[in-house]
Design an enzyme around this catalytic site. Structure first.
Site, PDB file in Angstrom:
ATOM      1  N   HIS A   1      -2.110  -5.520   1.411  1.00  0.00           N
ATOM      2  CA  HIS A   1      -3.476  -6.364   1.257  1.00  0.00           C
ATOM      3  C   HIS A   1      -3.125  -7.575   1.116  1.00  0.00           C
ATOM      4  O   HIS A   1      -2.072  -8.088   0.413  1.00  0.00           O
ATOM      5  CB  HIS A   1      -4.223  -5.529   0.180  1.00  0.00           C
ATOM      6  CG  HIS A   1      -5.241  -6.474  -0.250  1.00  0.00           C
ATOM      7  ND1 HIS A   1      -6.406  -6.344   0.121  1.00  0.00           N
ATOM      8  CD2 HIS A   1      -5.510  -7.370  -1.442  1.00  0.00           C
ATOM      9  CE1 HIS A   1      -7.328  -7.080  -0.322  1.00  0.00           C
ATOM     10  NE2 HIS A   1      -6.660  -7.767  -1.411  1.00  0.00           N
TER      11      HIS A   1
ATOM     12  N   ASN B   1      -2.053  -0.059   7.009  1.00  0.00           N
ATOM     13  CA  ASN B   1      -1.609  -1.376   7.481  1.00  0.00           C
ATOM     14  C   ASN B   1      -0.681  -2.136   6.458  1.00  0.00           C
ATOM     15  O   ASN B   1      -0.580  -3.359   6.300  1.00  0.00           O
ATOM     16  CB  ASN B   1      -2.691  -2.194   7.820  1.00  0.00           C
ATOM     17  CG  ASN B   1      -3.767  -2.322   6.884  1.00  0.00           C
ATOM     18  OD1 ASN B   1      -3.781  -1.930   5.700  1.00  0.00           O
ATOM     19  ND2 ASN B   1      -4.869  -3.039   7.420  1.00  0.00           N
TER      20      ASN B   1
ATOM     21  N   GLU C   1      -9.425 -10.093  -7.975  1.00  0.00           N
ATOM     22  CA  GLU C   1      -8.289  -8.928  -7.921  1.00  0.00           C
ATOM     23  C   GLU C   1      -7.133  -8.740  -8.812  1.00  0.00           C
ATOM     24  O   GLU C   1      -6.699  -7.852  -8.990  1.00  0.00           O
ATOM     25  CB  GLU C   1      -8.029  -8.927  -6.071  1.00  0.00           C
ATOM     26  CG  GLU C   1      -9.071  -8.631  -5.247  1.00  0.00           C
ATOM     27  CD  GLU C   1      -9.017  -9.079  -3.636  1.00  0.00           C
ATOM     28  OE1 GLU C   1      -9.789  -8.699  -2.918  1.00  0.00           O
ATOM     29  OE2 GLU C   1      -7.782  -9.325  -3.462  1.00  0.00           O
TER      30      GLU C   1
ATOM     31  N   LYS D   1       0.816  -1.179   0.113  1.00  0.00           N
ATOM     32  CA  LYS D   1       0.132  -0.027   0.133  1.00  0.00           C
ATOM     33  C   LYS D   1       0.753   1.292  -0.154  1.00  0.00           C
ATOM     34  O   LYS D   1       2.152   1.171   0.119  1.00  0.00           O
ATOM     35  CB  LYS D   1      -1.209  -0.161   1.178  1.00  0.00           C
ATOM     36  CG  LYS D   1      -1.920  -1.201   0.951  1.00  0.00           C
ATOM     37  CD  LYS D   1      -2.909  -1.152   2.300  1.00  0.00           C
ATOM     38  CE  LYS D   1      -3.824  -2.403   2.442  1.00  0.00           C
ATOM     39  NZ  LYS D   1      -4.915  -2.407   3.333  1.00  0.00           N
TER      40      LYS D   1
ATOM     41  N   TYR E   1     -12.971  -1.900  -3.377  1.00  0.00           N
ATOM     42  CA  TYR E   1     -13.070  -1.968  -1.901  1.00  0.00           C
ATOM     43  C   TYR E   1     -14.666  -1.900  -1.857  1.00  0.00           C
ATOM     44  O   TYR E   1     -15.081  -1.539  -0.829  1.00  0.00           O
ATOM     45  CB  TYR E   1     -12.599  -0.970  -1.147  1.00  0.00           C
ATOM     46  CG  TYR E   1     -10.892  -1.170  -0.821  1.00  0.00           C
ATOM     47  CD1 TYR E   1     -10.880  -2.685   0.201  1.00  0.00           C
ATOM     48  CD2 TYR E   1      -9.849  -0.768  -1.297  1.00  0.00           C
ATOM     49  CE1 TYR E   1      -9.622  -2.801   0.384  1.00  0.00           C
ATOM     50  CE2 TYR E   1      -8.664  -0.928  -0.923  1.00  0.00           C
ATOM     51  CZ  TYR E   1      -8.181  -2.003  -0.217  1.00  0.00           C
ATOM     52  OH  TYR E   1      -7.018  -2.361   0.230  1.00  0.00           O
TER      53      TYR E   1
HETATM   54  N1  UDP Z   1      -9.541  -0.672   7.303  1.00  0.00           N
HETATM   55  C1  UDP Z   1      -9.680   0.556   8.206  1.00  0.00           C
HETATM   56  N2  UDP Z   1     -10.274   0.282   9.450  1.00  0.00           N
HETATM   57  C2  UDP Z   1     -10.991  -0.673   9.913  1.00  0.00           C
HETATM   58  C3  UDP Z   1     -11.042  -1.734   9.160  1.00  0.00           C
HETATM   59  C4  UDP Z   1     -10.345  -1.813   7.937  1.00  0.00           C
HETATM   60  O1  UDP Z   1      -9.354   1.442   7.758  1.00  0.00           O
HETATM   61  O2  UDP Z   1     -11.446  -0.662  10.999  1.00  0.00           O
HETATM   62  C5  UDP Z   1      -9.065  -0.496   6.419  1.00  0.00           C
HETATM   63  C6  UDP Z   1      -7.718  -1.254   6.552  1.00  0.00           C
HETATM   64  O3  UDP Z   1      -6.633  -0.670   5.241  1.00  0.00           O
HETATM   65  C7  UDP Z   1      -7.910  -2.527   5.790  1.00  0.00           C
HETATM   66  C8  UDP Z   1      -8.910  -2.344   4.587  1.00  0.00           C
HETATM   67  O4  UDP Z   1      -9.727  -1.162   5.062  1.00  0.00           O
HETATM   68  O5  UDP Z   1      -6.828  -3.537   5.274  1.00  0.00           O
HETATM   69  C9  UDP Z   1      -9.848  -3.568   4.293  1.00  0.00           C
HETATM   70  O6  UDP Z   1     -10.391  -3.904   5.578  1.00  0.00           O
HETATM   71  P1  UDP Z   1     -10.395  -5.417   5.783  1.00  0.00           P
HETATM   72  O7  UDP Z   1     -11.578  -5.854   6.800  1.00  0.00           O
HETATM   73  O8  UDP Z   1     -10.807  -6.169   4.486  1.00  0.00           O
HETATM   74  O9  UDP Z   1      -9.047  -5.845   6.246  1.00  0.00           O
HETATM   75  P2  UDP Z   1      -7.980  -6.899   5.649  1.00  0.00           P
HETATM   76  O10 UDP Z   1      -8.482  -8.066   4.784  1.00  0.00           O
HETATM   77  O11 UDP Z   1      -7.006  -5.908   4.838  1.00  0.00           O
HETATM   78  O12 UDP Z   1      -7.176  -7.788   6.677  1.00  0.00           O
HETATM   79 MG    MG Z   2      -9.979  -7.782   3.430  1.00  0.00          MG
END
Ligand code: UDP
Ligand code: MG
Length: 139
Positions: free
Chosen positions: A117, A114, A128, A11, A51
């Site tokens: 992805h 974070n 994707e 990212k 997303y």
């Molecule tokens: N995210 C965020 N706040 C949250 C949860 C997710 O900003 O409370 C963002 C974070 O960048 C995350 C992305 O949205 O990686 C997608 O969320 P997901 O729950 O799919 O998490 P991931 O699969 O990336 O672990």
């Molecule tokens: Mg996810």
């Protein structure tokens, strides 16, 4: 169907912080083969589409802003049990909950920014991957 492939993005924070090399090193030494890779940047429309599953979440606008603010590295990775093993390698969404030695534990700043992805299913890995790469860019 298990495809042994997953999709990742390093990212914008990973690119900004100079962590591309260190993260790719961790990925390849963990047994993942790179089947496709590019430095690219998401448009707002791209990020909203990628997303879309999160469109009603309170963090959606910030997520789109973050994911579009600079270049990312998109890649397709291959390994036995790729989706699950890569989720283990990156760690929990929130880096404060991510296990020691995971990519998010080592490189992520916050639950929103974070670092990486990782696809959450074989089907999403395929969707994707096709979002980012044409057939002739996949090896
Ligand atoms: N995210 C965020 N706040 C949250 C949860 C997710 O900003 O409370 C963002 C974070 O960048 C995350 C992305 O949205 O990686 C997608 O969320 P997901 O729950 O799919 O998490 P991931 O699969 O990336 O672990
Ligand atoms: Mg996810």
């Amino acid at each position: 169907m298990v495809t042994n492939k997953t999709f990742t993005m390093l990212k914008p924070d990973s690119v900004e912080n100079g962590n591309i090399g260190a993260i790719l090193e961790k990925i390849t030494t963990s047994g993942f083969r790179i089947d496709a890779m590019k430095l690219t940047q998401l448009t707002t429309a791209d990020a909203k589409a990628f997303y879309v599953v999160h469109k009603d979440r309170p963090f959606f606008d910030d997520l789109v802003e973050y994911m579009t603010r600079g270049p990312i590295v998109a890649a397709i990775l291959e390994k036995e049990n790729a989706v699950q093993d890569f989720r283990t390698l990156i760690g929990a969404t929130n880096p404060s909950e991510a296990a020691e030695g995971t990519i998010r534990n080592m490189f992520a700043e916050s639950i929103s920014q974070n670092a990486v992805h990782g696809s959450d299913s074989d089907n999403n890995a395929a969707v994707e991957s096709a979002f980012h790469f044409s057939e002739r860019e996949m090896f």
